[in-house]
Scaffold this active site. Structure first.
Site, PDB file in Angstrom:
ATOM      1  N   CYS A  83      -2.063   9.126   2.851  1.00 55.30           N
ATOM      2  CA  CYS A  83      -1.653   8.565   1.556  1.00 55.30           C
ATOM      3  C   CYS A  83      -2.683   8.799   0.466  1.00 55.30           C
ATOM      4  CB  CYS A  83      -1.340   7.079   1.695  1.00 55.30           C
ATOM      5  SG  CYS A  83      -2.733   6.082   2.277  1.00 55.30           S
ATOM      6  N   GLU A 107       0.873  -1.175   0.000  1.00 52.37           N
ATOM      7  CA  GLU A 107       0.000   0.000   0.000  1.00 52.37           C
ATOM      8  C   GLU A 107       0.910   1.224   0.000  1.00 52.37           C
ATOM      9  OE1 GLU A 107      -2.986  -0.297  -0.559  1.00 52.37           O
ATOM     10  OE2 GLU A 107      -3.311  -2.409  -0.100  1.00 52.37           O
TER      11      GLU A 107
END
Length: 476
Positions: free
Chosen positions: A254, A220
């Site tokens: 993010c 990720e």
């Protein structure tokens, strides 16, 4: 505890991995009841330590609102645990598969079994949820887990270690603390699966280390997630959502919008409206209780450097939501800023910003937007503000990204039944939802032969029966 110290000598976790693997082989896969019990233990431990968690996170960041930590971290963890618990029976149920007519009367199914020991390498920006949501997924899938939280949030990491030691034995769940050297050694351990959340450059190194042991990985990562505002859609709803997505955790997210693409006719309306929306969200300004500081001095200086670089290269930098009465300073606090007219050579248009800075670019047609997004590495998220019309459909159909939010930011991550993950430079694989359960499980295909077996006619010694069967199957 001092912020740069750890309660024990650093270890890569190799001994803990060995203990967990031996325990897994000894005890086998836990049943539904045991898995639900593990999830309840985790839930209880998180709630019991919630105040300590909030204090530790705020101390690590220099300042972060208790409300922001509970909303962005604890709610995410509890939501994930509850979702997994509700759906676990369905997830664990073997899935029947089709059997070809030539293999009747057999039956086929897929059984999802635990992989064994899962390694989790978590980042600093959401040090609780990005450690414990993967852990919850690993436990739901019947695994044991070894966790490596970030050294950049040492107080939070220490709390997580104590929390998990209270709830689980080291053979079930264990935490390894340490700096980059420990992280490098951790990523090289022979896990049954490794889940890493962090930057793309570090993700490449983690994947390279894992490949030495052929360890499957879920990465990720991040990247430059665009927010596209359709012509005429600069309004209160759009700006409020954009401010939330960009300034939650001071942009250290993010999936935060990394830059905005605004129609050239709407630019000045956007600038004024964004300033007003920031002031509404943070009426006390960037030194108020609701606004988060930058995690450390290195990242703070990096962000200031990006602003200075943009100014030097001719961009217009506008601080927003800042008023004379709220102009006091606080350690490592960066005021929200818009950057207008930054070129491709500016650092903030080349690297993920991870801060409260929003570059704004203008466009004339949706084709320009599609070309701009498609010419760059695939982002972890894409946001579109406007009607769900032909332009929106073209945007979604002609670009590739991790997930998409339409008229919202960040909220796709909160949908537990949606997979969450990137593509290309923004990641590999996904978790959340059934996809997360499957990622941390081994899909074992099983074929059970029935009483009648047509394929038995095709075994040696070959003769007329085999020829007849082949003529039927090959239709010749």
């Amino acid at each position: 505890m001092r912020g740069d110290s750890f309660p024990e000598a650093p270890s890569s976790g190799a001994d803990l991995l060995d203990r967990q693997r031996r325990a897994f082989l000894r005890d086998g896969a836990p049943d539904l009841r045991a898995r639900k019990a593990n999830l309840r233990r985790l839930r209880t431990a998180v709630l019991a330590h919630h105040a300590e968690i909030g204090e530790a996170v705020s101390a690590d960041f220099s300042h972060r609102s208790r409300h922001e930590t509970e909303i962005m971290e604890l709610v995410a963890v509890i939501q994930a645990i509850d979702y997994l618990s509700r759906n676990l029976r369905r997830f664990m149920k073997p899935e029947r598969r089709h059997v070809g007519i030539h293999y009747q009367s057999g039956r086929a199914y897929v059984a999802l079994q635990p992989k064994g020991v899962i390694g989790v390498m978590a980042p600093w920006n959401y040090p609780v949820s990005l450690t414990l949501v993967p852990l919850a997924t690993a436990l739901a899938a019947g695994n044991r887990a070894l966790l490596k939280p970030s050294e950049l949030t040492p107080r939070t990491s220490a709390v997580l270690k104590r929390l998990l030691e209270d709830a689980f034995t080291p053979e079930e769940v264990a935490v390894v603390l340490g700096g980059p050297e420990v992280g490098a050694a951790f990523s090289a351990l022979p896990f049954d699966h490794l889940l890493f959340t962090g930057s793309t450059p570090v993700g490449r190194r983690v994947m390279a280390a894992a490949s030495e042991n052929l360890v499957p990985v879920t990465l990720e990562l991040g990247g430059k997630s665009p927010a596209v505002i359709a012509r005429g859609h600069v309004n209160a709803r759009t700006l409020g959502s954009l401010v939330f997505g960009k300034l939650a955790n001071a942009g250290q997210t993010c999936v935060a919008p990394d830059y905005a693409l605004v129609h050239e006719d709407d630019l000045e309306t956007f600038v004024g409206g964004y300033d007003a929306a920031v002031a509404r969200a943070y009426p006390e300004g960037p030194t108020g209780a609701d606004y988060t500081s930058i995690v450390n001095e290195r990242h703070f200086e990096r962000l200031k450097g990006l602003l200075g670089d943009a100014r030097t290269k001719g961009a217009r930098v506008i601080e927003v939501g800042v008023h004379p009465e709220t102009a006091e300073t606080r350690s490592r606090t960066l005021a929200p800023a818009l950057v207008i007219g930054a070129g491709d050579d500016a650092g903030l248009m080349q690297e993920e910003i991870f801060g409260p800075i929003l570059p704004v670019r203008t466009y004339r047609t949706i084709d320009e937007v599609i070309a701009h997004v498609s010419d760059r590495p695939r982002p972890l998220a894409l946001y579109y503000f406007g009607d769900e019309d032909a332009g929106c459909a073209r945007m979604l159909g002609s670009t590739t990204s991790g997930n998409v939010g339409i008229n919202n930011t960040l909220m796709h991550v909160a949908q537990e039944d949606l997979p969450f993950g990137g593509v290309g430079a923004s990641g590999m694989g996904a978790y959340h939802g059934i996809e997360g359960f499957r990622a941390l499980s081994h899909a074992k295909g099983v074929f059970v032969q029935g009483r009648w077996n047509l394929t038995g006619l095709t075994r040696a010694p070959f003769g007329t029966s085999a020829a007849r069967v082949l003529n039927v199957v090959l239709r010749r």
